[in-house]
Design a protein around this motif. Sequence first.
Motif, PDB file in Angstrom:
ATOM      1  N   SER A 133      -7.691  10.199  -6.363  1.00  0.00           N
ATOM      2  CA  SER A 133      -8.087  11.521  -5.858  1.00  0.00           C
ATOM      3  C   SER A 133      -8.596  12.406  -6.990  1.00  0.00           C
ATOM      4  N   ASP A 137     -12.391  13.963  -7.304  1.00  0.00           N
ATOM      5  CA  ASP A 137     -12.674  15.391  -7.481  1.00  0.00           C
ATOM      6  C   ASP A 137     -13.624  15.614  -8.644  1.00  0.00           C
ATOM      7  N   GLN A 140     -17.082  14.575  -7.695  1.00  0.00           N
ATOM      8  CA  GLN A 140     -17.669  15.534  -6.767  1.00  0.00           C
ATOM      9  C   GLN A 140     -18.254  16.733  -7.519  1.00  0.00           C
TER      10      GLN A 140
END
Length: 507
Positions: A133, A137, A140
Motif C-alpha cells: 500500500s 501511494d 500514485q
Amino acid sequence: MPKKGKVNKLARMSDEERARYLQHRADVEEEARRRKRELVARFIKNKLDKEEVYARINTAKINQEWRYILRKIKCKQMASDIQGLITSFNFLLERKNRLLNSLMEAIDDSDEQHRRAFQAHTETLSYFLNIGSQRLDKLQVEYEHQKNDFLENWDKEEIDITDNQDRAEFKLTLITYIQDRDFKSLKKEKEIQSATEKNDSRLEHEEEMRQLCKPKQLEIDMYWSKLREVYDIYLEKHNPIMSHYNALREKDDFYQRDIARNEIQIQQATEILTTLQKEWVRTTTTMSCKLNHMNTKKEELAKKYWLMKKETKTAKAKEDEMLSVLVDASQEAIKRLENFETMLQKIKQLADICSKYETDKDHIFLEDVEDDITSADFETLDNDMIEQCKEFKKMDKFLLKMNRVKVQTMCLKTERAKLTKENIQLKQYIKRYLTELALKGGKDRPLSVKCQSEPKIEVNGKLLNRPVTCIEGALSNAVMHEQRLKLQEKKKKELGSVRAYPRVHCW
C-alpha cells in the motif's frame, strides 16, 4: 338226499327251464366268487394301506429324532463359533479404540500446528500488504506529478503549432495568388503568339499548293486528250467485230432455248412411258390377284356349302335329340310337379295338424303380418299386378310360419338333448347307487329297494324257488318295448314321416 332231490328237480324240468336254472346257478356262483375276490382284495388293500400309514409314521418319527440330533450338534457348533466371534470382536474393538485415541491426539496436535501456522501467515500477509500500500501511494503521487507536467507541455506545444500553421497558410495563399496572376499573363501571350504563327503557316501552305497544282493540272489535261484519241481509234476498229459477236450470241441463245425445249419434251415423253409401264404392271398384277382371290373365294364358298350342309345335318340330328330330351324332361317335369303337388298336400296336412296346436300368440302374429300385407303401397301398379302381388305376399306369410316352426323345432331339439343328458346322468347315478347297495349286501337298503323273496313251490315237501316261465319272459317289458318300437317304425313309413309335436314356447 339233497343231491337226489336236485337231480329229480332237474329231471322234471324242461330243457329251457333247465338251461335257465343252470344259468341262474352259474350267475349266483359267479357273483359269490366275485364278492369273495372283492372281499379279499379289499382286505389286502386295507392291510396295505395300514402298513403304509404305519411306515409313514415310523419314518416321520425317525426323521424327527435324526433332525433333533442334528439340531443339537449344530447348536453346539454355532455356540462355539459365536464364542470365538465374541472374543475376536472384543479384541478388534479394543484395537479400534486405541487407534481412535491415537488419531484424536494426532488431530489435536495438527490442529494446534495449523492455528500457529495460520497466525504467522496472517501476520506476514498484513506486513506485505502494508508495504504494498505504501509503494502504491508513492507511485500514485509520481504518476500525478508526471501527468501534470505532460499536460502543461502539451498545451504549450499546441499553441506553437497553431501559430506556425496560421503563418504557413497565409504564405501559401500569397504564393497561389502570385502564380495565378503570372500564369494568366503568360497564357494570353502564348495564345497571341500561336494564333499569329498559325495564320502565317496557313498562308505559306496555300501558296505552295498553288505552285504545285499548276504543272500537274497541265499534265492531266494532256493525258486525258491522249486517252480520248486512243479510245476513238479502238472503237473504229472493233465495232464490226462486236456486232458479229452479238449476232452469234443471239443465235447461240436461240439454239440453247430450242435444245432445252426438246429436252423437256423428251423428259415428259419418258415420264409418260414409265407411268404407262407402271400402270400396265399394276393392272396385270391386280387382275392376277383378283383372279386368284376369286378362285380362292370360289373354293371357300364350296367348302362353306359343304360345311353348311354337314351342319344342317348335324343340327337336324341335334334338334331331334333335343326334342327327345325335351320330351323326357317334360315328362320328368310333370312327375316332379306331381311330386311337388303331393309334397304340398302333405305340407297342407301338416299345416292343418299344426294349426291345432297353434296358440293365441301365433294367431296374433299372423294377423299382424296380414295387416302389413294389406297396408303395402301399390299405388304405382295395376289392379291385376296388385292382386298377383297380394297372392305372392301370402308366400311370405307361409315362410314366416315355416321359419317360426323351424325355430321351435330347434328349441325342442335342444330341450330333448338336455333331457337326454339328464336321463343319462340319472341312469348313471341309479346304476352307481344300485351297485353300492349290492356291495353293501342289502343291509342298508331302503324298503323300496330291498329284494323281495321270490314265490316258492313245494316239491317233495320242500320249498324251492320258481324260475321264470316262457310266457312271462315273452310278456316282459323289454320284449313288449321292442315290439312297440317296431310298430312305431311301420306307422312312420306309412305316414311318410309326418309327425305333429305339441307347441312349446322356448323364447
